[in-house]
Design a protein around this motif. Structure first.
Motif, PDB file in Angstrom:
ATOM      1  N   TYR A  11       0.651  -1.348  -0.091  1.00 37.35           N
ATOM      2  CA  TYR A  11      -0.054  -0.216  -0.071  1.00 37.35           C
ATOM      3  C   TYR A  11       0.982   1.122   0.158  1.00 37.35           C
ATOM      4  O   TYR A  11       1.912   1.310   0.694  1.00 37.35           O
ATOM      5  CB  TYR A  11      -0.807   0.065   1.378  1.00 37.35           C
ATOM      6  CG  TYR A  11      -2.123  -1.093   1.337  1.00 37.35           C
ATOM      7  CD1 TYR A  11      -3.312  -0.599   0.711  1.00 37.35           C
ATOM      8  CD2 TYR A  11      -2.050  -2.212   1.811  1.00 37.35           C
ATOM      9  CE1 TYR A  11      -4.233  -1.456   0.610  1.00 37.35           C
ATOM     10  CE2 TYR A  11      -3.173  -3.006   1.661  1.00 37.35           C
ATOM     11  CZ  TYR A  11      -4.261  -2.623   1.137  1.00 37.35           C
ATOM     12  OH  TYR A  11      -5.337  -3.535   1.194  1.00 37.35           O
ATOM     13  N   GLN A  12       0.284   2.251  -0.825  1.00 41.38           N
ATOM     14  CA  GLN A  12       1.234   3.557  -0.651  1.00 41.38           C
ATOM     15  C   GLN A  12       0.505   4.382   0.363  1.00 41.38           C
ATOM     16  O   GLN A  12      -0.726   4.462   0.701  1.00 41.38           O
ATOM     17  CB  GLN A  12       1.048   4.179  -1.981  1.00 41.38           C
ATOM     18  CG  GLN A  12       1.580   3.471  -3.089  1.00 41.38           C
ATOM     19  CD  GLN A  12       1.914   4.282  -4.347  1.00 41.38           C
ATOM     20  OE1 GLN A  12       1.068   5.096  -4.663  1.00 41.38           O
ATOM     21  NE2 GLN A  12       2.632   3.781  -5.133  1.00 41.38           N
ATOM     22  N   ASN A  13       1.471   5.316   1.278  1.00 40.68           N
ATOM     23  CA  ASN A  13       0.894   5.756   2.390  1.00 40.68           C
ATOM     24  C   ASN A  13       1.289   7.513   2.340  1.00 40.68           C
ATOM     25  O   ASN A  13       1.159   7.830   3.447  1.00 40.68           O
ATOM     26  CB  ASN A  13       1.706   5.217   3.493  1.00 40.68           C
ATOM     27  CG  ASN A  13       1.244   3.696   3.764  1.00 40.68           C
ATOM     28  OD1 ASN A  13       0.125   3.626   3.437  1.00 40.68           O
ATOM     29  ND2 ASN A  13       2.172   2.838   4.035  1.00 40.68           N
ATOM     30  N   GLN A  14       1.663   8.181   1.374  1.00 38.13           N
ATOM     31  CA  GLN A  14       2.130   9.345   1.280  1.00 38.13           C
ATOM     32  C   GLN A  14       1.223  10.389   1.961  1.00 38.13           C
ATOM     33  O   GLN A  14       1.387  11.234   2.523  1.00 38.13           O
ATOM     34  CB  GLN A  14       2.454  10.063  -0.278  1.00 38.13           C
ATOM     35  CG  GLN A  14       3.704   9.042  -1.094  1.00 38.13           C
ATOM     36  CD  GLN A  14       3.194   8.026  -1.751  1.00 38.13           C
ATOM     37  OE1 GLN A  14       2.130   7.287  -1.267  1.00 38.13           O
ATOM     38  NE2 GLN A  14       3.795   7.739  -2.789  1.00 38.13           N
ATOM     39  N   THR A  15      -0.223  10.146   1.660  1.00 38.30           N
ATOM     40  CA  THR A  15      -1.172  11.012   2.006  1.00 38.30           C
ATOM     41  C   THR A  15      -1.441  10.831   3.716  1.00 38.30           C
ATOM     42  O   THR A  15      -1.152  11.879   4.134  1.00 38.30           O
ATOM     43  CB  THR A  15      -2.575  10.628   1.211  1.00 38.30           C
ATOM     44  OG1 THR A  15      -2.494  10.827  -0.062  1.00 38.30           O
ATOM     45  CG2 THR A  15      -3.678  11.792   1.721  1.00 38.30           C
ATOM     46  N   ALA A  16      -1.553   9.584   3.890  1.00 43.75           N
ATOM     47  CA  ALA A  16      -1.471   9.596   5.560  1.00 43.75           C
ATOM     48  C   ALA A  16      -0.267  10.013   6.158  1.00 43.75           C
ATOM     49  O   ALA A  16      -0.583  10.702   7.229  1.00 43.75           O
ATOM     50  CB  ALA A  16      -1.817   8.100   5.888  1.00 43.75           C
ATOM     51  N   LYS A  17       0.812  10.023   5.610  1.00 42.87           N
ATOM     52  CA  LYS A  17       2.106  10.567   6.263  1.00 42.87           C
ATOM     53  C   LYS A  17       1.912  12.106   6.200  1.00 42.87           C
ATOM     54  O   LYS A  17       2.264  12.711   7.207  1.00 42.87           O
ATOM     55  CB  LYS A  17       3.300  10.061   5.324  1.00 42.87           C
ATOM     56  CG  LYS A  17       3.697   8.804   5.677  1.00 42.87           C
ATOM     57  CD  LYS A  17       5.199   8.549   4.958  1.00 42.87           C
ATOM     58  CE  LYS A  17       5.742   7.207   5.085  1.00 42.87           C
ATOM     59  NZ  LYS A  17       6.825   6.895   3.962  1.00 42.87           N
ATOM     60  N   ALA A  18       1.568  12.671   4.992  1.00 44.17           N
ATOM     61  CA  ALA A  18       1.271  14.144   5.084  1.00 44.17           C
ATOM     62  C   ALA A  18       0.271  14.508   6.054  1.00 44.17           C
ATOM     63  O   ALA A  18       0.767  15.730   6.547  1.00 44.17           O
ATOM     64  CB  ALA A  18       0.908  14.538   3.620  1.00 44.17           C
ATOM     65  N   PHE A  19      -0.918  13.994   6.159  1.00 41.54           N
ATOM     66  CA  PHE A  19      -1.612  14.366   7.282  1.00 41.54           C
ATOM     67  C   PHE A  19      -1.245  14.397   8.873  1.00 41.54           C
ATOM     68  O   PHE A  19      -1.559  15.114   9.689  1.00 41.54           O
ATOM     69  CB  PHE A  19      -3.254  13.802   6.983  1.00 41.54           C
ATOM     70  CG  PHE A  19      -3.879  14.492   6.001  1.00 41.54           C
ATOM     71  CD1 PHE A  19      -4.765  15.292   6.357  1.00 41.54           C
ATOM     72  CD2 PHE A  19      -4.008  14.111   4.559  1.00 41.54           C
ATOM     73  CE1 PHE A  19      -5.628  16.051   5.457  1.00 41.54           C
ATOM     74  CE2 PHE A  19      -4.429  14.899   3.672  1.00 41.54           C
ATOM     75  CZ  PHE A  19      -5.597  15.871   3.963  1.00 41.54           C
ATOM     76  N   THR A  20      -0.515  13.087   9.014  1.00 46.52           N
ATOM     77  CA  THR A  20       0.177  12.891  10.255  1.00 46.52           C
ATOM     78  C   THR A  20       0.999  13.987  10.377  1.00 46.52           C
ATOM     79  O   THR A  20       0.931  14.546  11.630  1.00 46.52           O
ATOM     80  CB  THR A  20       1.035  11.618  10.167  1.00 46.52           C
ATOM     81  OG1 THR A  20       0.123  10.422   9.732  1.00 46.52           O
ATOM     82  CG2 THR A  20       1.730  11.370  11.442  1.00 46.52           C
TER      83      THR A  20
END
Ligand code: HEM
Ligand code: HEM
Length: 457
Positions: A11-20
């Motif tokens: 799974y790609q996680n860039q968005t979750a990381k940016a919101f974190t």
């Protein structure tokens, strides 16, 4: 390959990381604003001559940073993580997600700088200038588009309750934000007279009840069963909890206006439904608590679940307080004083904010495929925050009772001020603990995301 590593690669996680990162950063900023406001209340000469940070501006800066900078993005970070997994598909567009996070930060920053320069529409929770209102609507529309497209391309036919909550929160807020901010009137952002108050508080309570609450419950429903390796106690109850929240919470806004000449039938509906809030709250809590029954050891072992379980306890208290505060006889004492500020921190911070932090700590190792940079720091943050918020609840409730009783008995305001001064000192001291916790958390999260050598401590 460990489970966490293989999950990371599929799974790609860039968005979750940016919101974190967004949430952790604004948490630090928001608590700094809160502490400046609390210091002013303790020592009114503090920053009294600097207009940009004066209490009248600092308070809405604090609240908007908390609501739109810290809690909502924190809960969305977890949603951007769990929705693709629950639907067994990729997020529709990571690129769009990251762009949304960037635009989200620009929106919150524009709102805060605007309010600090004196551009405000002056309505509580709807202070942001009109142009920023439009930006808020755009970011919610972007999040909604990305999530809905993910739902349409899903491989999993069944929508777990967390998906219901997350999507409902975004859809409903995109609509009620436009209504509550009267965005069709750019010059004032307001209607005239009593209808404006009714509309404002319809929106105002929806920010808590139809944005923060469903987003936080979505995270709790996702994390607690996984952390305790237990199946959800009841799927039927999860749906009853969802629909009763949507039905009941939409009617409670006027409980903010019980002492205002709004129509009696509207007040009656708001009081009855505020008491009826016990249904959606207790159905959810019984469901979650039965799911984790006998598994407190597992909760203690997982720092994310530990935060979230604490959040569920604060949800219980917010509801018990809130349903009573909606009774007119109780509100004669509790309205217009620090009792309400205490309740606000119990709900927005104790429940939604702590759940957001739990979500971040739960997803972080899964986003990076490595353990947290420091479990010790996360635990330290947990205790600083728990002591801080519990202290807030006690101190602000006590001050509220002093103020409310004094007013009720016709006491002159200035004679109460020396009596409440020590409590304001206590609040600022407890706030310092929370703020330190926020900066420690920011450090730990940045290290975990970007400079993580994988060493568990
Ligand atoms: C679940 C049942 C709840 C009920 C029945 C309830 C009821 C109330 C009532 C009656 C007030 C107005 C008090 C007054 O002005 O005298 C109030 C204020 C407030 N509530 Fe709740 N509450 C509940 C849960 C929550 C939750 C979960 C949150 C946060 C996520 C929350 C956040 C707030 C905030 C921030 C205010 C302050 C609004 C202001 O600035 O005046 N409440 N609540
Ligand atoms: C350093 C920690 C904090 C301090 C010192 C602090 C202090 C304050 C102060 C002084 C106010 C204005 C109260 C008034 O008008 O009399 C306030 C309001 C508020 N704060 Fe905080 N705060 C802190 C953290 C937080 C956090 C983390 C959240 C949520 C996640 C939060 C949510 C709110 C809300 C919703 C209000 C509006 C209350 C109402 O209108 O009833 N605060 N805070």
């Amino acid at each position: 390959m460990t489970g966490e590593e293989s999950e990371k690669s599929s799974y790609q996680n860039q968005t979750a990381k940016a919101f974190t990162l967004t949430s952790a950063s604004w948490f630090a900023v928001a608590t700094t604003f809160g502490l400046i406001a609390a210091t002013y209340l303790m020592a009114p000469d503090f920053v009294a001559n600097i207009e940009f940070v004066h209490f009248g501006r600092m308070r809405p800066m604090h609240i908007n940073a908390v609501l739109f900078g810290f809690v909502t993005p924190g809960l969305l970070a977890a949603a951007f993580y769990y929705i693709p997994r629950l639907l067994r598909t990729q997020l529709y567009s990571q690129k769009l997600g990251v762009l949304t996070a960037i635009f989200w930060n620009a929106t919150v920053a524009a709102g805060i700088v605007g309010v600090s320069l004196g551009y405000t529409q002056g309505r509580e929770y709807a202070e942001l200038p009109w142009i920023v209102d439009i930006m808020v609507v755009i970011v919610f529309a972007l999040v909604l588009f990305n999530l809905l497209m993910t739902v349409t391309q899903r491989m999993e036919p069944i929508l777990y309750v967390s998906v219901w909550y997350a999507i409902a929160a975004v859809v409903l807020t995109a609509c009620t934000y436009c209504l509550g901010n009267v965005i069709w009137k750019p010059d004032t952002g307001a209607l005239v007279g009593i209808p404006d108050a009714i509309l404002l508080w319809f929106y105002g309570h929806n920010i808590f009840g139809l944005l923060l609450t469903p987003l936080a419950l979505g995270v709790a429903y996702y994390v607690l069963p996984i952390a305790t390796r237990s199946p959800l106690y009841s799927h039927t109850m999860s749906l009853i909890g969802f629909w009763s929240l949507i039905i009941v919470y939409t009617h409670v806004g006027t409980h903010h206006l019980l002492q205002v000449p709004v129509p009696t039938w509207l007040k009656t509906i708001s009081i009855v439904d505020s008491v009826a809030m016990v249904i959606p709250v207790m159905v959810v809590l019984i469901n979650l608590w039965y799911t984790v029954k006998g598994k407190l050891g597992e909760i203690h072992a997982d720092i994310g679940a530990k935060f979230i379980f604490t959040g569920t306890i604060y949800y219980f208290f917010a509801n018990m307080q809130g349903s009573m505060m909606a009774l007119p006889h109780v509100q004669r004492i509790t309205h217009f004083n620090n009792w309400v500020v205490g309740h606000a921190h119990v709900g927005v911070f104790g429940f939604a904010g702590i759940t957001a932090l739990g979500g971040l700590y739960f997803i972080l190792p899964r986003l990076t495929g490595k353990p947290l940079h420091s479990r010790f720091l996360a635990d330290l943050q947990y205790w600083l925050i728990l002591i801080g918020i519990t202290g807030f609840a006690v101190v602000l409730t006590t001050v509220g009772l002093i103020q409310g009783n004094a007013w009720y008995n016709g006491e002159t305001l200035y004679r109460t001020l020396p009596e409440i001064q020590p409590y304001y000192i206590a609040r600022a001291s407890l706030g310092t603990l929370i703020m330190i916790g926020a900066y420690l958390g920011l450090y730990n999260i940045i290290r975990s995301l970007y400079f993580n050598r994988g060493a568990a401590t």
